[in-house]
Design a protein around this motif. Structure first.
Motif, mmCIF file in Angstrom:
data_model
loop_
_atom_site.group_PDB
_atom_site.id
_atom_site.type_symbol
_atom_site.label_atom_id
_atom_site.label_comp_id
_atom_site.label_asym_id
_atom_site.label_seq_id
_atom_site.Cartn_x
_atom_site.Cartn_y
_atom_site.Cartn_z
ATOM 1 N N TRP A 65 7.706 -37.689 0.818
ATOM 2 C CA TRP A 65 7.076 -36.368 0.905
ATOM 3 C C TRP A 65 7.606 -35.583 2.095
ATOM 4 C CZ3 TRP A 65 5.352 -34.532 -3.249
ATOM 5 C CH2 TRP A 65 4.677 -35.317 -4.186
ATOM 6 N N ARG A 66 7.958 -36.260 3.160
ATOM 7 C CA ARG A 66 8.557 -35.575 4.312
ATOM 8 C C ARG A 66 9.900 -34.957 3.905
ATOM 9 N NH1 ARG A 66 10.355 -37.248 9.716
ATOM 10 N NH2 ARG A 66 11.388 -35.441 10.642
ATOM 11 N N ILE A 67 10.700 -35.681 3.133
ATOM 12 C CA ILE A 67 11.978 -35.164 2.649
ATOM 13 C C ILE A 67 11.765 -33.943 1.768
ATOM 14 C CG2 ILE A 67 13.897 -35.689 1.083
ATOM 15 C CD1 ILE A 67 13.787 -38.587 2.227
ATOM 16 N N ILE A 68 10.841 -34.039 0.832
ATOM 17 C CA ILE A 68 10.583 -32.943 -0.105
ATOM 18 C C ILE A 68 10.121 -31.693 0.645
ATOM 19 C CG2 ILE A 68 8.977 -32.180 -1.908
ATOM 20 C CD1 ILE A 68 9.193 -35.072 -3.047
ATOM 21 N N LYS A 69 9.142 -31.847 1.504
ATOM 22 C CA LYS A 69 8.603 -30.697 2.234
ATOM 23 C C LYS A 69 9.612 -30.160 3.236
ATOM 24 C CE LYS A 69 4.016 -32.655 1.663
ATOM 25 N NZ LYS A 69 2.944 -33.456 2.286
ATOM 26 N N GLY A 70 10.344 -31.063 3.884
ATOM 27 C CA GLY A 70 11.330 -30.636 4.863
ATOM 28 C C GLY A 70 12.441 -29.813 4.243
ATOM 29 N N LEU A 71 12.922 -30.239 3.089
ATOM 30 C CA LEU A 71 14.004 -29.502 2.427
ATOM 31 C C LEU A 71 13.538 -28.140 1.926
ATOM 32 C CD1 LEU A 71 15.796 -32.358 0.471
ATOM 33 C CD2 LEU A 71 16.746 -30.982 2.331
ATOM 34 N N ILE A 72 12.349 -28.091 1.350
ATOM 35 C CA ILE A 72 11.824 -26.802 0.873
ATOM 36 C C ILE A 72 11.627 -25.852 2.046
ATOM 37 C CG2 ILE A 72 9.855 -25.658 -0.211
ATOM 38 C CD1 ILE A 72 9.496 -28.186 -1.944
ATOM 39 N N ALA A 91 19.439 -44.714 0.435
ATOM 40 C CA ALA A 91 19.371 -45.966 1.186
ATOM 41 C C ALA A 91 18.010 -46.644 1.084
ATOM 42 C CB ALA A 91 19.704 -45.705 2.660
ATOM 43 N N LYS A 92 16.932 -45.842 0.995
ATOM 44 C CA LYS A 92 15.597 -46.413 1.145
ATOM 45 C C LYS A 92 14.685 -46.275 -0.066
ATOM 46 C CE LYS A 92 15.727 -45.643 6.153
ATOM 47 N NZ LYS A 92 15.119 -44.935 7.313
ATOM 48 N N LEU A 93 15.035 -45.422 -1.012
ATOM 49 C CA LEU A 93 14.091 -45.162 -2.098
ATOM 50 C C LEU A 93 14.516 -45.596 -3.500
ATOM 51 C CD1 LEU A 93 12.765 -41.639 -1.021
ATOM 52 C CD2 LEU A 93 11.681 -43.863 -0.683
ATOM 53 N N PRO A 94 15.723 -46.129 -3.720
ATOM 54 C CA PRO A 94 16.043 -46.575 -5.081
ATOM 55 C C PRO A 94 15.014 -47.576 -5.601
ATOM 56 C CG PRO A 94 18.032 -46.528 -3.760
ATOM 57 C CD PRO A 94 16.873 -46.284 -2.805
ATOM 58 N N GLY A 95 14.549 -47.380 -6.821
ATOM 59 C CA GLY A 95 13.548 -48.246 -7.411
ATOM 60 C C GLY A 95 12.125 -47.814 -7.117
ATOM 61 N N PHE A 102 9.022 -45.079 -7.067
ATOM 62 C CA PHE A 102 8.650 -44.031 -8.018
ATOM 63 C C PHE A 102 8.925 -42.630 -7.465
ATOM 64 C CE2 PHE A 102 4.879 -43.996 -5.402
ATOM 65 C CZ PHE A 102 4.354 -42.714 -5.505
ATOM 66 N N MET A 103 9.085 -42.481 -6.140
ATOM 67 C CA MET A 103 9.369 -41.178 -5.557
ATOM 68 C C MET A 103 10.855 -40.843 -5.552
ATOM 69 S SD MET A 103 6.598 -39.579 -4.790
ATOM 70 C CE MET A 103 7.250 -38.295 -3.727
ATOM 71 N N TYR A 104 11.697 -41.802 -5.909
ATOM 72 C CA TYR A 104 13.140 -41.547 -5.894
ATOM 73 C C TYR A 104 13.487 -40.364 -6.795
ATOM 74 C CZ TYR A 104 18.153 -42.203 -6.706
ATOM 75 O OH TYR A 104 19.514 -42.003 -6.815
#
Length: 223
Positions: free
Chosen positions: A160-167, A190-194, A196-198
């Protein structure tokens, strides 16, 4: 005191404190949330209360929703609009007191009176400055993206930090957007494959790549 009385007393005391400040309440089965909303932000403060044999435990949380960020996020991820806009940042008494899993214990009416003194101090000393500091797209962009590798306790879920940060970076026309996107993209791979948020993160990254800032601004102001 029984559970229904404690909940009733807490609601009454919070109403007396927050409603004169302009907050409206939303009650649920375990507590209550109070909100102020305008075209740009939604500020909220709430509490939950749990019953433990001979006592009750409660705590207080706060949060802010930047409407433009939340609307774009909701559109891209096709989130259910009837459930409301997702919060942008959140905090609470655990951060205020620097105590993990902070709880206040209630056994008597006097405990409730003391609790409300703590709540008012928390609101004035912590919540109000929090709301004033992080109440814009540019403030969120700065907090999340000045150093993307630095942990932000108000947004401690990586995806969620990635999503909000990019927007926020895209809306704020951050000149480092492509550098920030590259960093977050590497984190996703690196950290999210597999996880559900990937797919959600990838969807946001691709959407932002294929839409101009002007399109995003227009989207963020739609009802």
């Amino acid at each position: 005191m029984n559970y229904s009385i404690v909940k009733k007393e807490l609601k009454s005391n919070f109403d007396k404190f927050l409603k004169p400040l302009g907050y409206k309440s939303k009650v649920d089965s375990q507590g209550c949330q109070f909100e102020i909303i305008d075209k740009e932000q939604l500020f909220f403060i709430g509490y939950g209360v749990r019953n433990y044999i001979d006592e009750f435990k409660t705590g207080c949380y706060i949060g802010i929703t930047i409407v433009k960020i939340a609307k774009i996020q909701q559109f891209i991820l096709e989130e259910n609009s009837t459930s409301g806009l997702r919060g942008t940042l959140g905090s609470g008494m655990a951060d205020y007191f620097n105590v993990v899993n902070y709880n206040y214990h209630i056994k008597t009416q006097h405990d409730i009176e003391l609790w409300m003194q703590i709540v008012k101090r928390f609101y004035n000393e912590y919540a109000v400055p929090f709301f004033e500091k992080y109440n814009s797209v540019s403030a969120i962009d700065k907090l999340l993206n000045d150093d993307p590798s630095k942990r932000v306790k108000y947004s401690d879920d990586l995806a969620w930090r990635i999503i909000k940060g990019l927007i926020a970076a895209r809306l704020n026309n951050n000149p480092r957007y492509h550098e920030i996107k590259a960093y977050y993209s590497n984190e996703v791979e690196a950290k999210l494959p597999g996880h559900f948020m990937y797919a959600k993160c990838r969807k946001v990254i691709e959407f932002l790549e294929n839409h101009t800032r002007e399109e995003l601004v227009k989207l963020s102001t739609q009802a």
